[in-house]
Design a protein around this motif. Structure first.
Motif, PDB file in Angstrom:
ATOM      1  N   ARG A   2      52.168  14.624   9.547  1.00  0.00           N
ATOM      2  CA  ARG A   2      51.422  15.597   8.192  1.00  0.00           C
ATOM      3  C   ARG A   2      52.317  16.716   7.889  1.00  0.00           C
ATOM      4  O   ARG A   2      53.191  17.105   8.518  1.00  0.00           O
ATOM      5  CB  ARG A   2      50.281  15.940   8.650  1.00  0.00           C
ATOM      6  CG  ARG A   2      50.373  17.404  10.000  1.00  0.00           C
ATOM      7  CD  ARG A   2      48.908  17.797  10.008  1.00  0.00           C
ATOM      8  NE  ARG A   2      49.132  19.037  10.960  1.00  0.00           N
ATOM      9  CZ  ARG A   2      48.912  20.427  10.725  1.00  0.00           C
ATOM     10  NH1 ARG A   2      49.010  20.720   9.454  1.00  0.00           N
ATOM     11  NH2 ARG A   2      49.182  21.111  11.741  1.00  0.00           N
ATOM     12  N   CYS A   3      52.361  17.086   6.671  1.00  0.00           N
ATOM     13  CA  CYS A   3      52.752  18.216   6.169  1.00  0.00           C
ATOM     14  C   CYS A   3      51.902  19.260   6.528  1.00  0.00           C
ATOM     15  O   CYS A   3      51.019  19.345   6.137  1.00  0.00           O
ATOM     16  CB  CYS A   3      53.029  18.051   4.608  1.00  0.00           C
ATOM     17  SG  CYS A   3      53.455  19.759   3.897  1.00  0.00           S
ATOM     18  N   PRO A   4      52.624  20.471   7.188  1.00  0.00           N
ATOM     19  CA  PRO A   4      51.690  21.527   7.533  1.00  0.00           C
ATOM     20  C   PRO A   4      51.244  22.288   6.479  1.00  0.00           C
ATOM     21  O   PRO A   4      50.259  23.161   6.449  1.00  0.00           O
ATOM     22  CB  PRO A   4      52.491  22.489   8.539  1.00  0.00           C
ATOM     23  CG  PRO A   4      54.091  21.937   8.013  1.00  0.00           C
ATOM     24  CD  PRO A   4      53.959  20.404   7.418  1.00  0.00           C
ATOM     25  N   HIS A   5      52.021  22.077   5.067  1.00  0.00           N
ATOM     26  CA  HIS A   5      51.641  22.948   4.044  1.00  0.00           C
ATOM     27  C   HIS A   5      50.530  22.369   3.279  1.00  0.00           C
ATOM     28  O   HIS A   5      49.345  22.583   2.997  1.00  0.00           O
ATOM     29  CB  HIS A   5      52.660  23.486   3.272  1.00  0.00           C
ATOM     30  CG  HIS A   5      52.303  24.077   1.887  1.00  0.00           C
ATOM     31  ND1 HIS A   5      52.075  25.430   1.902  1.00  0.00           N
ATOM     32  CD2 HIS A   5      52.381  23.640   0.542  1.00  0.00           C
ATOM     33  CE1 HIS A   5      51.657  25.773   0.502  1.00  0.00           C
ATOM     34  NE2 HIS A   5      52.099  24.662  -0.309  1.00  0.00           N
ATOM     35  N   CYS A   6      50.823  20.875   3.063  1.00  0.00           N
ATOM     36  CA  CYS A   6      49.990  20.146   1.978  1.00  0.00           C
ATOM     37  C   CYS A   6      48.512  19.620   2.899  1.00  0.00           C
ATOM     38  O   CYS A   6      47.594  19.279   2.281  1.00  0.00           O
ATOM     39  CB  CYS A   6      50.498  19.037   1.614  1.00  0.00           C
ATOM     40  SG  CYS A   6      52.008  19.173   0.650  1.00  0.00           S
ATOM     41  N   GLN A   7      48.798  19.653   4.134  1.00  0.00           N
ATOM     42  CA  GLN A   7      47.714  19.118   5.040  1.00  0.00           C
ATOM     43  C   GLN A   7      47.281  20.070   6.159  1.00  0.00           C
ATOM     44  O   GLN A   7      47.545  19.925   7.119  1.00  0.00           O
ATOM     45  CB  GLN A   7      47.970  17.797   5.396  1.00  0.00           C
ATOM     46  CG  GLN A   7      48.288  16.615   4.465  1.00  0.00           C
ATOM     47  CD  GLN A   7      49.013  15.535   5.337  1.00  0.00           C
ATOM     48  OE1 GLN A   7      50.029  15.594   5.461  1.00  0.00           O
ATOM     49  NE2 GLN A   7      48.175  14.365   5.570  1.00  0.00           N
ATOM     50  N   LEU A  45      46.489   9.904   3.872  1.00  0.00           N
ATOM     51  CA  LEU A  45      46.162  11.404   4.106  1.00  0.00           C
ATOM     52  C   LEU A  45      47.226  12.464   3.394  1.00  0.00           C
ATOM     53  O   LEU A  45      46.695  13.396   2.944  1.00  0.00           O
ATOM     54  CB  LEU A  45      45.965  11.660   5.635  1.00  0.00           C
ATOM     55  CG  LEU A  45      44.839  10.752   6.128  1.00  0.00           C
ATOM     56  CD1 LEU A  45      44.751  10.932   7.686  1.00  0.00           C
ATOM     57  CD2 LEU A  45      43.410  11.281   5.470  1.00  0.00           C
ATOM     58  N   TRP A  46      48.438  12.108   3.517  1.00  0.00           N
ATOM     59  CA  TRP A  46      49.381  12.980   3.035  1.00  0.00           C
ATOM     60  C   TRP A  46      49.319  13.038   1.418  1.00  0.00           C
ATOM     61  O   TRP A  46      49.185  14.037   0.694  1.00  0.00           O
ATOM     62  CB  TRP A  46      50.900  12.410   3.177  1.00  0.00           C
ATOM     63  CG  TRP A  46      51.804  13.326   2.501  1.00  0.00           C
ATOM     64  CD1 TRP A  46      52.274  14.373   2.898  1.00  0.00           C
ATOM     65  CD2 TRP A  46      52.481  13.139   1.347  1.00  0.00           C
ATOM     66  NE1 TRP A  46      53.213  15.111   1.841  1.00  0.00           N
ATOM     67  CE2 TRP A  46      53.498  13.752   0.955  1.00  0.00           C
ATOM     68  CE3 TRP A  46      52.379  11.872   0.518  1.00  0.00           C
ATOM     69  CZ2 TRP A  46      54.125  13.896  -0.325  1.00  0.00           C
ATOM     70  CZ3 TRP A  46      53.252  11.772  -0.690  1.00  0.00           C
ATOM     71  CH2 TRP A  46      53.997  12.671  -1.045  1.00  0.00           C
ATOM     72  N   LEU A  47      48.899  11.784   0.748  1.00  0.00           N
ATOM     73  CA  LEU A  47      48.752  11.627  -0.436  1.00  0.00           C
ATOM     74  C   LEU A  47      47.724  12.281  -1.148  1.00  0.00           C
ATOM     75  O   LEU A  47      47.501  12.978  -2.253  1.00  0.00           O
ATOM     76  CB  LEU A  47      48.674  10.167  -0.974  1.00  0.00           C
ATOM     77  CG  LEU A  47      49.009   9.701  -2.376  1.00  0.00           C
ATOM     78  CD1 LEU A  47      50.247  10.313  -3.071  1.00  0.00           C
ATOM     79  CD2 LEU A  47      48.696   8.262  -2.592  1.00  0.00           C
ATOM     80  N   PRO A  87      61.699  17.188   5.282  1.00  0.00           N
ATOM     81  CA  PRO A  87      60.938  18.157   4.018  1.00  0.00           C
ATOM     82  C   PRO A  87      59.967  17.141   3.373  1.00  0.00           C
ATOM     83  O   PRO A  87      60.400  16.113   3.310  1.00  0.00           O
ATOM     84  CB  PRO A  87      61.943  18.400   3.066  1.00  0.00           C
ATOM     85  CG  PRO A  87      63.212  17.591   3.314  1.00  0.00           C
ATOM     86  CD  PRO A  87      63.313  17.297   4.694  1.00  0.00           C
ATOM     87  N   CYS A  88      58.839  17.751   3.390  1.00  0.00           N
ATOM     88  CA  CYS A  88      57.736  16.811   2.679  1.00  0.00           C
ATOM     89  C   CYS A  88      58.186  16.746   1.245  1.00  0.00           C
ATOM     90  O   CYS A  88      58.816  17.581   0.815  1.00  0.00           O
ATOM     91  CB  CYS A  88      56.622  17.809   2.577  1.00  0.00           C
ATOM     92  SG  CYS A  88      55.543  17.531   1.312  1.00  0.00           S
ATOM     93  N   PRO A  89      58.222  15.426   0.777  1.00  0.00           N
ATOM     94  CA  PRO A  89      58.740  15.026  -0.853  1.00  0.00           C
ATOM     95  C   PRO A  89      57.998  16.015  -1.823  1.00  0.00           C
ATOM     96  O   PRO A  89      58.566  16.188  -2.690  1.00  0.00           O
ATOM     97  CB  PRO A  89      58.305  13.698  -0.827  1.00  0.00           C
ATOM     98  CG  PRO A  89      58.044  13.141   0.605  1.00  0.00           C
ATOM     99  CD  PRO A  89      57.679  14.421   1.364  1.00  0.00           C
ATOM    100  N   ARG A  90      56.872  16.596  -1.296  1.00  0.00           N
ATOM    101  CA  ARG A  90      55.842  17.309  -2.395  1.00  0.00           C
ATOM    102  C   ARG A  90      56.263  18.882  -2.328  1.00  0.00           C
ATOM    103  O   ARG A  90      56.300  19.321  -3.384  1.00  0.00           O
ATOM    104  CB  ARG A  90      54.712  17.067  -2.165  1.00  0.00           C
ATOM    105  CG  ARG A  90      53.466  17.467  -3.341  1.00  0.00           C
ATOM    106  CD  ARG A  90      52.292  16.788  -3.404  1.00  0.00           C
ATOM    107  NE  ARG A  90      51.668  17.126  -1.780  1.00  0.00           N
ATOM    108  CZ  ARG A  90      51.164  16.062  -1.450  1.00  0.00           C
ATOM    109  NH1 ARG A  90      50.560  14.953  -2.131  1.00  0.00           N
ATOM    110  NH2 ARG A  90      50.649  16.106  -0.059  1.00  0.00           N
ATOM    111  N   CYS A  91      56.418  19.502  -1.025  1.00  0.00           N
ATOM    112  CA  CYS A  91      56.596  20.762  -1.058  1.00  0.00           C
ATOM    113  C   CYS A  91      57.915  21.309  -0.379  1.00  0.00           C
ATOM    114  O   CYS A  91      58.261  22.498  -0.342  1.00  0.00           O
ATOM    115  CB  CYS A  91      55.348  21.571  -0.701  1.00  0.00           C
ATOM    116  SG  CYS A  91      55.157  21.405   1.142  1.00  0.00           S
ATOM    117  N   GLY A  92      58.325  20.423   0.273  1.00  0.00           N
ATOM    118  CA  GLY A  92      59.720  20.768   1.308  1.00  0.00           C
ATOM    119  C   GLY A  92      59.313  21.192   2.522  1.00  0.00           C
ATOM    120  O   GLY A  92      60.363  21.702   3.363  1.00  0.00           O
TER     121      GLY A  92
END
Ligand SMILES: [Zn+2]
Length: 213
Positions: free
Chosen positions: A198-203, A110-112, A178-183
Motif C-alpha cells: 500500500r501507499c502510506p499516504h494514499c491509503q 484498494l490503491w486505486l 514511489p507511489c505513481p500518484r503521490c510519490g
C-alpha cells in the motif's frame, strides 16, 4: 493455481503435464476442430462431470459471481459487503462474496480507491464500497487487456502467451518504490500469511473503530 487451459490444434504437440483433452465440436467435420487442453503442473486441478449439465457442481455452487459476469449484482454485493464485520481486503478475497479477485488485484484495487486493506467493511459508505468494487473491475479489465499478470512461465493464456500487466502494477511488488500518484514509498506489510502492498499516504491506516483486526 499454476494450471492452464490451452486451445490447440489436435495435431499440435502436447505440452508437458497435459492431463485432459477435450475435442471441441466445431459443428462441422470431426477431426478438424480445436482441442481444449488442461495442463496441470502441480496436480491441484480436478475434473468433475455433471450429467445433464446446467446445475453447478456442489463443490463450486457457493462461489459468487465475478465482476465480469453479466448477472453480477453490484448493488447487492455492496450491501452484503457492508453487512460484514471484516476488513475490506479479506472481503475482496472471499470467493463467497465476489469471485475472481486475487491478492494482486485486491491490492491494486484498494490503491486505486485509496483504501487501506484493514478498513472495516462496516465502516465503508455505500459509495466507497461501490468505488472499491468498481476499482477491482477497472484493474482487472486493464490486466485482461494486457494479457494478465505473469510472474513465471506458468501464467499463460490459452495460446500459451504470458501477460505483461506486472509492468503496470502501482503497488503490488513495488516495496520501496514511489507511489505513481503521490510519490510516497510503497510499503509491504504481512497479511494473512502473505503480503499487502500500500501507499502510506494514499491509503492511510484507519482509526481503531474502523479497523478490522
Ligand atoms: Zn500515494
Amino acid at each position: 493455481m499454476s494450471g492452464q487451459f490451452r486451445l490447440d490444434s489436435p495435431d499440435a504437440p502436447l505440452a508437458p503435464n497435459t492431463r485432459v483433452l477435450f475435442d471441441l465440436d466445431s459443428g462441422g467435420d470431426t477431426g478438424t476442430g480445436t482441442q481444449l487442453r488442461f495442463v496441470d503442473q502441480r496436480m491441484f486441478g480436478g475434473l468433475s462431470l455433471a450429467r445433464g449439465g446446467a446445475e453447478l457442481p456442489a463443490e463450486v455452487a457457493h462461489i459468487a459471481r465475478d465482476p465480469f459476469d453479466p448477472q453480477f449484482d453490484l448493488t447487492g454485493t455492496v450491501r452484503r459487503l457492508r453487512a460484514r464485520r471484516t476488513g475490506i481486503k479479506r472481503a475482496l478475497l472471499d470467493q463467497q462474496l465476489v469471485s475472481g479477485i486475487g491478492n494482486i488485484y485486491a491490492d491494486e484495487a484498494l490503491w486505486l480507491a485509496r483504501t487501506h486493506y484493514a478498513r472495516g467493511t462496516w465502516s465503508l459508505s455505500a459509495a466507497k464500497a461501490r468505488e472499491v468494487l468498481l476499482a477491482a473491475n477497472a484493474v482487472m479489465t486493464k490486466a485482461l487487456a494486457a494479457g494478465g499478470t505473469s510472474f513465471d512461465a506458468l501464467y499463460v493464456d490459452v495460446n500459451g502467451s504470458s501477460g505483461y500487466f506486472d509492468r503496470a502494477l502501482a503497488v503490488y511488488g513495488q516495496e520501496g518504490r514511489p507511489c505513481p500518484r503521490c510519490g510516497a514509498l510503497v510499503r509491504r506489510e504481512p497479511f494473512m500469511n502473505r503480503s499487502s502492498y500500500r501507499c502510506p499516504h494514499c491509503q492511510r491506516a484507519p482509526i481503531a473503530s474502523a479497523r478490522a483486526v
